[in-house]
Scaffold this motif. Structure first.
Motif, PDB file in Angstrom:
ATOM      1  N   ASN A  36       0.858  -1.183   0.000  1.00  0.00           N
ATOM      2  CA  ASN A  36       0.000   0.000   0.000  1.00  0.00           C
ATOM      3  C   ASN A  36       0.895   1.234   0.000  1.00  0.00           C
ATOM      4  OD1 ASN A  36      -2.790   1.331   0.584  1.00  0.00           O
ATOM      5  ND2 ASN A  36      -1.410   2.254   2.068  1.00  0.00           N
ATOM      6  N   SER A  37       0.696   2.124  -0.951  1.00  0.00           N
ATOM      7  CA  SER A  37       1.468   3.364  -0.949  1.00  0.00           C
ATOM      8  C   SER A  37       0.662   4.447  -0.242  1.00  0.00           C
ATOM      9  CB  SER A  37       1.844   3.792  -2.373  1.00  0.00           C
ATOM     10  OG  SER A  37       0.704   3.895  -3.204  1.00  0.00           O
ATOM     11  N   ILE A  38       1.372   5.289   0.497  1.00  0.00           N
ATOM     12  CA  ILE A  38       0.720   6.284   1.337  1.00  0.00           C
ATOM     13  C   ILE A  38       0.414   7.533   0.516  1.00  0.00           C
ATOM     14  CG2 ILE A  38       0.876   7.672   3.423  1.00  0.00           C
ATOM     15  CD1 ILE A  38       0.833   4.694   3.972  1.00  0.00           C
ATOM     16  N   CYS A  39      -0.840   7.944   0.560  1.00  0.00           N
ATOM     17  CA  CYS A  39      -1.308   9.104  -0.208  1.00  0.00           C
ATOM     18  C   CYS A  39      -1.535  10.288   0.722  1.00  0.00           C
ATOM     19  CB  CYS A  39      -2.607   8.748  -0.925  1.00  0.00           C
ATOM     20  SG  CYS A  39      -3.321  10.097  -1.905  1.00  0.00           S
ATOM     21  N   PHE A  70      -3.644   0.108  -2.855  1.00  0.00           N
ATOM     22  CA  PHE A  70      -3.153  -1.201  -2.430  1.00  0.00           C
ATOM     23  C   PHE A  70      -3.364  -2.285  -3.475  1.00  0.00           C
ATOM     24  CE2 PHE A  70      -7.479  -0.753  -0.872  1.00  0.00           C
ATOM     25  CZ  PHE A  70      -8.063  -2.016  -0.945  1.00  0.00           C
ATOM     26  N   ALA A  71      -2.599  -3.363  -3.283  1.00  0.00           N
ATOM     27  CA  ALA A  71      -2.639  -4.512  -4.180  1.00  0.00           C
ATOM     28  C   ALA A  71      -2.281  -5.751  -3.393  1.00  0.00           C
ATOM     29  CB  ALA A  71      -1.662  -4.317  -5.342  1.00  0.00           C
ATOM     30  N   GLY A  72      -2.655  -6.906  -3.914  1.00  0.00           N
ATOM     31  CA  GLY A  72      -2.340  -8.142  -3.206  1.00  0.00           C
ATOM     32  C   GLY A  72      -2.844  -9.366  -3.935  1.00  0.00           C
ATOM     33  N   GLY A 115      -6.261  -0.484   2.757  1.00  0.00           N
ATOM     34  CA  GLY A 115      -4.960  -0.935   2.294  1.00  0.00           C
ATOM     35  C   GLY A 115      -3.914  -1.157   3.360  1.00  0.00           C
ATOM     36  N   ASN A 116      -3.982  -0.408   4.473  1.00  0.00           N
ATOM     37  CA  ASN A 116      -2.970  -0.558   5.523  1.00  0.00           C
ATOM     38  C   ASN A 116      -3.349  -1.687   6.475  1.00  0.00           C
ATOM     39  OD1 ASN A 116      -0.984   1.450   4.904  1.00  0.00           O
ATOM     40  ND2 ASN A 116      -2.484   3.014   5.478  1.00  0.00           N
ATOM     41  N   THR A 117      -3.366  -2.885   5.941  1.00  0.00           N
ATOM     42  CA  THR A 117      -3.768  -4.063   6.694  1.00  0.00           C
ATOM     43  C   THR A 117      -3.150  -5.304   6.058  1.00  0.00           C
ATOM     44  OG1 THR A 117      -5.665  -5.326   7.513  1.00  0.00           O
ATOM     45  CG2 THR A 117      -5.878  -4.366   5.326  1.00  0.00           C
ATOM     46  N   GLU A 118      -3.049  -6.360   6.864  1.00  0.00           N
ATOM     47  CA  GLU A 118      -2.543  -7.626   6.315  1.00  0.00           C
ATOM     48  C   GLU A 118      -3.607  -8.313   5.464  1.00  0.00           C
ATOM     49  OE1 GLU A 118       0.431  -9.440   9.586  1.00  0.00           O
ATOM     50  OE2 GLU A 118      -1.580  -8.978  10.351  1.00  0.00           O
ATOM     51  N   ILE A 367       4.496   0.976   1.674  1.00  0.00           N
ATOM     52  CA  ILE A 367       4.384   0.122   2.849  1.00  0.00           C
ATOM     53  C   ILE A 367       4.082  -1.318   2.405  1.00  0.00           C
ATOM     54  CG2 ILE A 367       3.111  -0.340   4.979  1.00  0.00           C
ATOM     55  CD1 ILE A 367       4.788   2.233   5.073  1.00  0.00           C
ATOM     56  N   TYR A 368       4.899  -2.249   2.879  1.00  0.00           N
ATOM     57  CA  TYR A 368       4.597  -3.670   2.710  1.00  0.00           C
ATOM     58  C   TYR A 368       3.932  -4.134   3.998  1.00  0.00           C
ATOM     59  CZ  TYR A 368       7.143  -3.729  -1.656  1.00  0.00           C
ATOM     60  OH  TYR A 368       7.531  -3.482  -2.958  1.00  0.00           O
TER      61      TYR A 368
END
Length: 420
Positions: A36-39, A70-72, A115-118, A367-368
């Motif tokens: 997730n990249s921080i905006c 985010f992506a995954g 996005g800021n989550t596992e 962020i990974y």
């Protein structure tokens, strides 16, 4: 299933917490977030809390997961979607849902979707809209950055030009025209340069301005003037702070005719007015920068709007077609979103990164979410190499890739952290 996530509770109140996710419903999808990249939009939501239009009023009692770039990988698919999606499939998200007119979006509005989550639960409206996008690229960070790139692409598609005596708006920049990117040596500006040089429709003249010479120097290294010339684009990097009369200098680059398309990438009154002053006949100014001040104003020349006629508009976000274009261009190697990334970290660094985002120099902070790692500037990897074998190896990989983050660097980092 437990997940660790950065959740918003209110103004300047975000917390890294571990909590239980509910079982998915038949119309939902469970996914593992990789990157997730921080905006800056996340920072704006944090400082405003429930006052932000996308943040629910009851966020203090029902905190939302932050992050929307985010992506995954898909983990489990509800019965309704099993003919369309499968476990193990890589994905990106178009977060600008606007579902049935609602302002709600991932990263702002949902208890379990962000996005800021596992792990995250993707709600049915995303699939109904077609906004859960298949991703075939090599690196997850490219899919994360497809969202900011789609905003840039949307800006290029949103500008328009007219025809005399015809009520027609021809959308997009003028092909082989004259384009100026104002205040554009930051992360979004770099993406705009990349797209201008490598999209199907390119200008013949591209002028990039900024007042930070270090940022301009980095942009010039990433996009050499000679390489642009070989593609038919005359490229200039201009520090307007060093000019007595920036408007006259910029107009002179167009042989006095002015620019067809001007994009303003910083919410600065003088910059908006400068952009307006360099428009040529039928020129269009896109105010791309999002101000936090609701009373932000600037003067524009209405004589030119009436008689030239020039156009003033703004754009924010991109649509699903812009997102797909971004993913396709990245997968084909035509654009390189890594030019935006200057810092890399793990989920444990996300809270401080978001809270202090305006004070952290550089471009995108990546962020990974499945690892712990202090947010570290890529330029600082070499100084850590003697004490940490991770950074020793990453330094070598970065050097092979012109100082940029890469798919190889991502794989090494995730594999290395997976062994710990």
């Amino acid at each position: 299933m437990k997940t660790k996530a950065v959740r918003l509770y209110g103004e300047n109140d975000i917390r890294l917490e571990e909590f239980e996710l509910p079982e998915i419903k038949d119309d939902e999808i469970l996914a593992r977030v990789i990157s997730n990249s921080i905006c800056m939009s996340t920072y704006k939501a944090v400082i405003q809390g429930a006052r932000h239009k996308r943040v629910p009023d009851d966020v203090a009692d029902n905190p939302t997961i932050t992050g929307h770039e985010f992506a995954g990988e898909i983990v489990k698919v509800g019965a309704k979607w099993q003919n369309q999606f499968k476990a193990g499939q890589k994905f990106a998200i178009q977060p600008a849902l606007n579902y049935k007119g609602s302002p709600y979006a991932p990263g702002y509005s949902y208890k379990y979707f962000g996005g800021n989550t596992e792990y995250t639960i993707i709600p049915p409206e995303v699939m109904e809209l077609g906004y859960l996008l298949d991703y075939q690229g090599k690196a997850f960070y490219e899919a994360s950055l497809a969202e900011p790139m789609s905003c840039i692409i949307g800006g290029y598609h949103a500008v328009y030009h007219t025809e005399i005596n015809n009520y027609v708006h021809n959308m997009g920049i003028v092909e082989k025209g004259k384009t100026a990117l104002m205040g554009a040596a930051g992360p979004m500006g770099l993406g705009a340069i990349d797209y201008a040089l490598h999209a199907d429709r390119c200008p013949s003249l591209l002028v990039v301005t900024d007042i930070d010479q270090d940022r301009l120097n980095r942009a010039a290294v990433l996009f050499p003037v000679k390489e642009a010339a070989s593609q038919g684009v005359e490229l200039h990097f201009v520090n307007t702070a060093r000019l007595d009369d920036p408007t006259a200098f910029l107009k002179e680059l167009t042989a006095g005719t002015g620019f067809d398309d001007v994009f303003v990438y910083a919410p600065v009154k003088a910059l908006v007015e400068q952009g307006d002053s360099i428009l040529g006949n039928d020129g269009c100014l896109n105010f791309f920068a999002g101000p936090t001040d609701k009373k932000f104003v600037a003067e524009v020349n209405f004589y030119n709007i009436h008689y030239s006629p020039t156009h003033i508009m703004g754009s924010t976000g991109g649509n699903d077609d812009d997102m797909r274009e971004s993913l396709a261009l990245s997968a084909a190697g035509r654009i390189n979103p890594a030019i935006m990334i200057t810092h890399v970290g793990g989920i444990d660094s996300a809270v401080d990164t978001i809270k202090n985002l305006p004070e952290i120099p550089g471009g995108k902070k990546l962020i990974y979410t499945g690892i712990d790692m202090e947010l570290t500037a890529i330029d600082d990897f070499a100084s850590k190499a003697k004490e940490d074998p991770l950074f020793a190896e990453l330094t070598g990989i970065i050097e092979k890739n012109n100082g940029l983050w890469s798919a190889e660097a991502e794989r090494y980092l995730l594999n290395y952290k997976g062994k710990k």
